[in-house]
Every structure is written in structure tokens, then in C-alpha cells.
Scaffold this motif. Structure first.
Motif, mmCIF file in Angstrom:
data_model
loop_
_atom_site.group_PDB
_atom_site.id
_atom_site.type_symbol
_atom_site.label_atom_id
_atom_site.label_comp_id
_atom_site.label_asym_id
_atom_site.label_seq_id
_atom_site.Cartn_x
_atom_site.Cartn_y
_atom_site.Cartn_z
ATOM 1 N N ASP A 85 0.807 -1.219 0.000
ATOM 2 C CA ASP A 85 0.000 0.000 0.000
ATOM 3 C C ASP A 85 0.841 1.272 0.000
ATOM 4 N N GLN A 86 2.137 1.131 0.073
ATOM 5 C CA GLN A 86 2.991 2.305 0.156
ATOM 6 C C GLN A 86 3.655 2.565 -1.181
ATOM 7 N N ASP A 87 3.887 3.852 -1.463
ATOM 8 C CA ASP A 87 4.579 4.232 -2.691
ATOM 9 C C ASP A 87 6.043 3.873 -2.534
ATOM 10 N N THR A 88 6.526 3.031 -3.421
ATOM 11 C CA THR A 88 7.915 2.589 -3.293
ATOM 12 C C THR A 88 8.868 3.446 -4.108
ATOM 13 N N GLY A 89 8.345 4.512 -4.752
ATOM 14 C CA GLY A 89 9.209 5.400 -5.530
ATOM 15 C C GLY A 89 10.089 6.236 -4.615
ATOM 16 N N PRO A 90 11.056 6.951 -5.201
ATOM 17 C CA PRO A 90 11.959 7.775 -4.388
ATOM 18 C C PRO A 90 11.190 8.921 -3.723
ATOM 19 N N VAL A 91 11.566 9.226 -2.511
ATOM 20 C CA VAL A 91 10.922 10.284 -1.746
ATOM 21 C C VAL A 91 11.825 11.510 -1.758
ATOM 22 N N TYR A 92 11.275 12.651 -2.249
ATOM 23 C CA TYR A 92 12.034 13.897 -2.280
ATOM 24 C C TYR A 92 11.475 14.806 -1.195
ATOM 25 N N ASP A 93 12.296 15.107 -0.212
ATOM 26 C CA ASP A 93 11.824 15.999 0.838
ATOM 27 C C ASP A 93 12.426 17.391 0.701
ATOM 28 N N ARG A 94 13.157 17.645 -0.385
ATOM 29 C CA ARG A 94 13.739 18.954 -0.629
ATOM 30 C C ARG A 94 13.032 19.602 -1.815
ATOM 31 N N PRO A 95 12.984 20.947 -1.839
ATOM 32 C CA PRO A 95 12.338 21.602 -2.983
ATOM 33 C C PRO A 95 13.132 21.364 -4.261
ATOM 34 N N SER A 96 12.431 21.463 -5.383
ATOM 35 C CA SER A 96 13.088 21.258 -6.683
ATOM 36 C C SER A 96 14.062 22.402 -6.955
ATOM 37 N N LYS A 97 14.942 22.169 -7.921
ATOM 38 C CA LYS A 97 15.895 23.221 -8.299
ATOM 39 C C LYS A 97 15.162 24.463 -8.789
ATOM 40 N N SER A 98 14.075 24.246 -9.510
ATOM 41 C CA SER A 98 13.289 25.379 -10.015
ATOM 42 C C SER A 98 12.707 26.202 -8.869
ATOM 43 N N GLN A 99 12.212 25.496 -7.835
ATOM 44 C CA GLN A 99 11.632 26.198 -6.686
ATOM 45 C C GLN A 99 12.705 26.974 -5.929
ATOM 46 N N VAL A 100 13.876 26.351 -5.776
ATOM 47 C CA VAL A 100 14.991 27.031 -5.094
ATOM 48 C C VAL A 100 15.352 28.308 -5.850
ATOM 49 N N LYS A 101 15.397 28.212 -7.178
ATOM 50 C CA LYS A 101 15.735 29.385 -7.994
ATOM 51 C C LYS A 101 14.680 30.478 -7.851
ATOM 52 N N ARG A 102 13.399 30.067 -7.862
ATOM 53 C CA ARG A 102 12.322 31.053 -7.688
ATOM 54 C C ARG A 102 12.432 31.740 -6.325
ATOM 55 N N ASP A 103 12.717 30.957 -5.288
ATOM 56 C CA ASP A 103 12.855 31.525 -3.939
ATOM 57 C C ASP A 103 14.011 32.519 -3.874
ATOM 58 N N MET A 104 15.126 32.154 -4.521
ATOM 59 C CA MET A 104 16.296 33.044 -4.508
ATOM 60 C C MET A 104 16.004 34.340 -5.255
ATOM 61 N N LEU A 105 15.295 34.245 -6.387
ATOM 62 C CA LEU A 105 14.933 35.449 -7.140
ATOM 63 C C LEU A 105 13.967 36.333 -6.339
ATOM 64 N N ALA A 106 13.060 35.692 -5.603
ATOM 65 C CA ALA A 106 12.123 36.454 -4.760
ATOM 66 C C ALA A 106 12.886 37.206 -3.672
ATOM 67 N N LEU A 107 13.907 36.558 -3.095
ATOM 68 C CA LEU A 107 14.716 37.219 -2.066
ATOM 69 C C LEU A 107 15.537 38.357 -2.670
ATOM 70 N N LEU A 108 16.021 38.152 -3.892
ATOM 71 C CA LEU A 108 16.763 39.214 -4.574
ATOM 72 C C LEU A 108 15.854 40.410 -4.814
ATOM 73 N N ASP A 109 14.617 40.149 -5.264
ATOM 74 C CA ASP A 109 13.654 41.234 -5.479
ATOM 75 C C ASP A 109 13.333 41.961 -4.176
ATOM 76 N N LEU A 110 13.201 41.195 -3.102
ATOM 77 C CA LEU A 110 12.937 41.805 -1.799
ATOM 78 C C LEU A 110 14.114 42.677 -1.379
ATOM 79 N N GLY A 111 15.329 42.175 -1.632
ATOM 80 C CA GLY A 111 16.527 42.964 -1.337
ATOM 81 C C GLY A 111 16.540 44.271 -2.111
#
Length: 198
Positions: free
Chosen positions: A11-37
Motif C-alpha cells: 500500500d505504500q509508494d515505493t518510488g523515491p521520496v524527495y523531501d527537498r524543494p526542486s531546483k526550479s523552486q529554489v531558484k524562484r525563492d532566490m529570485l524572490a529574495l533578490l527582489d525583496l533585497g
């Protein structure tokens, strides 16, 4: 045909578990922080001091504000964006939003009062409408201010070019109208006074 007993993991998903944000999300977050700066670099030192900024970030922002060369400012802005990763971004965004919205609301309120004052100077029925909205207003005081401001406007219209118009009663009427609204502060009146004198 015999069935195999169910595996405890079926009953459990045996695929790989990603608990970190994607590279795209990390980039978006960094750009948002740059804009805030960048937004912080546009603030006055007084506003900056009201924000929860570490000394290192505050000094980096101040240096970016003083940097005049395009490339130097770009590099310093990116450095500010990097330091923003450790800053309480949401708290800062909330405060910036309060300042921005408060400013817009105050400006809109000033414009409403200016339009009301102008109507009172040209339309006799405008006072009746105003008194319906503010029944506790001092009718006699408002009437005398309107009369004086109208007389002042007529005198100003007859002035020769280069003569200084009088705006004492014009401003007094504005301030009386602002005083009818309990949330208005004297700082708004000061802004209006400065506009009228300009």
C-alpha cells in the motif's frame, strides 16, 4: 491458482521520496529574495532601521544605496540578495505591505477630502450632503469657512499675474474636513499644507 499474501509494503509508494524543494523552486525563492533585497535598497535609512535586519545586511543595503557605478551596484545588490537568505523575509514583506497599503489609503483619503472641499466651494447642496454623513459637525463653523474660502478664491481670481494668492481659508476648510474623520492624523494635514504652498 494460489494468491500470494499481501506484502506489508504493497500500500505504500515505493518510488523515491524527495523531501527537498526542486531546483526550479529554489531558484524562484532566490529570485524572490533578490527582489525583496532590491525593495529594501529603495527604502530610506529610517524605514530600514524599523525592520528586523541583522547589522551585516543593513550595512550591505546602505553600501548598495551609496554605490553609484552600475556594475558595482549590481554586484552589491546580489550580495544583499544572498544575505537575505538568513533574514525573516515574511516579516519584512508584511511590514513593507503595511507601509505601501497605508500610504495608498492615506493618499486616497487626501484626494477624497480635496474633491469634497472643491465641491463645497462650488455647490451649495454639497454641505447638506456632508451634514447627512456627519450629523455632529459644527454647521456654523463649516459655513463660515466655506464663505471665507469662496471669498478668498474670488479675490485670488482677480489677482494680477505674479501676485501671491492667499490660501489660508482654503487650507482651513481642508483641515476642518479632515477633522471630521477620526482616523486622520495631523501629518496628512501637513502634507496638504505643503502641496498648497507649492
Amino acid at each position: 491458482m494460489d494468491e500470494f499474501p499481501p506484502s506489508p509494503n504493497d500500500d505504500q509508494d515505493t518510488g523515491p521520496v524527495y523531501d527537498r524543494p526542486s531546483k526550479s523552486q529554489v531558484k524562484r525563492d532566490m529570485l524572490a529574495l533578490l527582489d525583496l533585497g532590491k525593495d529594501l535598497i529603495d527604502l530610506s535609512p529610517e524605514r530600514l532601521r524599523q525592520l528586523p535586519l541583522e547589522e551585516k545586511l543593513y550595512e550591505a543595503i546602505r553600501l548598495a544605496q551609496r554605490t553609484t557605478s552600475r556594475e558595482g551596484r549590481r554586484r552589491q545588490t546580489h550580495y544583499v540578495g544572498k544575505l537575505m537568505r538568513k533574514a525573516p523575509a515574511e516579516e519584512i514583506r508584511t511590514q513593507l505591505d503595511v507601509w505601501a497599503n497605508g500610504s495608498r489609503e492615506a493618499t486616497a483619503s487626501l484626494h477624497r477630502t480635496e474633491r469634497l472641499r472643491d465641491r463645497l466651494l462650488t455647490d451649495d447642496d454639497a454641505l447638506t450632503t456632508l451634514l447627512e454623513q456627519y450629523p455632529g459637525a459644527d454647521v456654523q463653523h463649516l459655513r463660515s469657512l466655506i464663505r471665507a474660502a469662496r471669498k478668498e478664491a474670488a479675490t485670488n481670481a482677480a489677482l494680477t499675474e505674479g501676485s501671491q494668492p492667499q490660501r489660508k481659508h482654503y487650507r482651513a476648510l481642508f483641515q476642518a474636513l479632515r477633522a471630521l474623520e477620526p482616523d486622520n492624523t495631523s501629518s496628512s494635514d501637513t502634507v496638504e499644507d505643503e502641496k498648497e504652498e507649492a
